[in-house]
Scaffold this active site. Structure first.
Site, mmCIF file in Angstrom:
data_model
loop_
_atom_site.group_PDB
_atom_site.id
_atom_site.type_symbol
_atom_site.label_atom_id
_atom_site.label_comp_id
_atom_site.label_asym_id
_atom_site.label_seq_id
_atom_site.Cartn_x
_atom_site.Cartn_y
_atom_site.Cartn_z
ATOM 1 N N GLU A 88 0.816 -1.212 0.000
ATOM 2 C CA GLU A 88 0.000 0.000 0.000
ATOM 3 C C GLU A 88 0.854 1.268 0.000
ATOM 4 O O GLU A 88 1.826 1.382 0.725
ATOM 5 C CB GLU A 88 -0.925 0.017 1.232
ATOM 6 C CG GLU A 88 -1.913 -1.129 1.273
ATOM 7 C CD GLU A 88 -2.934 -1.100 0.136
ATOM 8 O OE1 GLU A 88 -3.034 -0.076 -0.570
ATOM 9 O OE2 GLU A 88 -3.619 -2.121 -0.044
ATOM 10 N N ARG A 98 -18.026 -0.869 4.339
ATOM 11 C CA ARG A 98 -19.021 -1.483 3.450
ATOM 12 C C ARG A 98 -19.742 -2.638 4.127
ATOM 13 O O ARG A 98 -20.812 -3.048 3.698
ATOM 14 C CB ARG A 98 -18.368 -1.942 2.136
ATOM 15 C CG ARG A 98 -17.508 -3.173 2.301
ATOM 16 C CD ARG A 98 -16.653 -3.521 1.093
ATOM 17 N NE ARG A 98 -16.017 -4.820 1.274
ATOM 18 C CZ ARG A 98 -15.021 -5.058 2.124
ATOM 19 N NH1 ARG A 98 -14.535 -4.092 2.883
ATOM 20 N NH2 ARG A 98 -14.508 -6.272 2.231
ATOM 21 N N CYS A 151 -8.484 -1.877 7.951
ATOM 22 C CA CYS A 151 -7.079 -1.882 7.520
ATOM 23 C C CYS A 151 -6.572 -0.467 7.284
ATOM 24 O O CYS A 151 -5.498 -0.095 7.742
ATOM 25 C CB CYS A 151 -6.905 -2.698 6.236
ATOM 26 S SG CYS A 151 -7.008 -4.470 6.539
ATOM 27 N N HIS A 173 -1.419 -5.569 1.863
ATOM 28 C CA HIS A 173 -2.610 -6.426 1.787
ATOM 29 C C HIS A 173 -2.229 -7.757 1.134
ATOM 30 O O HIS A 173 -1.451 -7.788 0.173
ATOM 31 C CB HIS A 173 -3.710 -5.745 0.959
ATOM 32 C CG HIS A 173 -4.718 -5.012 1.800
ATOM 33 N ND1 HIS A 173 -4.924 -3.652 1.692
ATOM 34 C CD2 HIS A 173 -5.584 -5.451 2.763
ATOM 35 C CE1 HIS A 173 -5.885 -3.294 2.560
ATOM 36 N NE2 HIS A 173 -6.297 -4.360 3.215
HETATM 37 N N1 PCA Z 1 -8.859 -6.734 6.005
HETATM 38 C C1 PCA Z 1 -9.827 -5.698 6.210
HETATM 39 C C2 PCA Z 1 -9.843 -5.461 7.694
HETATM 40 C C3 PCA Z 1 -9.115 -6.588 8.310
HETATM 41 C C4 PCA Z 1 -8.456 -7.279 7.193
HETATM 42 O O1 PCA Z 1 -7.673 -8.214 7.281
HETATM 43 C C5 PCA Z 1 -9.539 -4.446 5.388
HETATM 44 O O2 PCA Z 1 -8.987 -4.553 4.292
HETATM 45 O O3 PCA Z 1 -9.876 -3.349 5.824
#
Ligand code: PCA
Length: 227
Positions: A88, A98, A151, A173
């Site tokens: 990111e 959402r 996140c 991610h």
């Molecule tokens: N993914 C979610 C929240 C926790 C996770 O592992 C996100 O992308 O916000």
């Protein structure tokens, strides 16, 4: 005479999330806990699990930062539908859920930090991480949005808390695990086996460490995308 104490080993804090959205696994926590207790070029890896709850994730994050005083902090999260190791670039000051979090809260258009800047960039060498992970044989890319769920909230709070302190911090991610994808209701989604996710994360951390130790700037490689 007392000899000077040796410098303390570098410390890397890894955070991963508990499962959410009705899942029983979250790759981010599985990866973080697989790396917990390992060393990387002499640096110590510590993993902490964060609740997928807007009202609880930041106190746990702050406590972990206080307790472990990391030199490098990498927060990990699951991004169902992403097919690669997704580094990111930026965290934004908004929560717009959402789906409800694990406590049933669903904030809409609320700031992570009232009065805080609109966004923070990762202070990790994101281009070098992508290049390093690719060189190790995995697919990776820069992501231009960490979403607006828990996140992104954690990523924003991490950058806000550490701003100006010289700690390298950011967010990655991860795709689903195969066992999650196999049971996913709806479209087929990409997945990566856990050992590959762990290896890619270790590789990315090795790049961050090398850059930090050598005081190197990030690589000037194209990482742009339409979204
Ligand atoms: N993914 C979610 C929240 C926790 C996770 O592992 C996100 O992308 O916000």
């Amino acid at each position: 005479m007392l000899s000077p104490s040796p410098p303390r080993p570098m410390r890397i804090l890894l955070t991963g999330f508990e499962p959410f959205g009705g899942q029983s696994l979250n790759p981010s926590w599985e990866v973080a806990r697989a790396l917990h207790g390992q060393t990387l070029e002499g640096a110590q890896l510590v993993a902490v699990q964060l609740p997928c709850v807007f009202a609880q994730a930041l106190p746990v994050l702050q406590q972990a930062l206080k307790q472990h005083q990391p030199d490098i902090a990498l927060a990990l999260g699951q991004a169902e539908g992403r097919c690669d190791f997704s580094v990111e670039r930026v965290a934004i000051n908004v929560m717009d859920a959402r789906i409800p979090d694990n406590a049933g809260a669903q904030p809409v258009d609320e700031p992570v930090v009232a009065g805080g800047p609109a966004g923070y960039f990762s202070t990790l060498p994101i281009k070098a991480m992508v290049a390093g992970v690719r060189a190790a044989g995995f697919s990776a890319s820069v992501s231009q949005t960490a979403g607006t769920f828990v996140c992104n909230q954690v990523f924003y709070a991490l950058q806000h808390t550490l701003a100006g302190l010289g700690v390298h911090s950011g967010f990655v991610h991860l795709p689903l695990l195969p066992e999650q994808a196999a049971n996913w209701s709806g479209p087929n989604l990409p997945s990566w086996p856990l050992p590959l996710q762990v290896a890619a994360t270790r590789q990315a951390l090795a790049v961050v460490l090398a850059h930090r130790l050598q005081g190197r700037a990030d690589l000037a490689l194209a990482g742009g995308a339409l979204s």
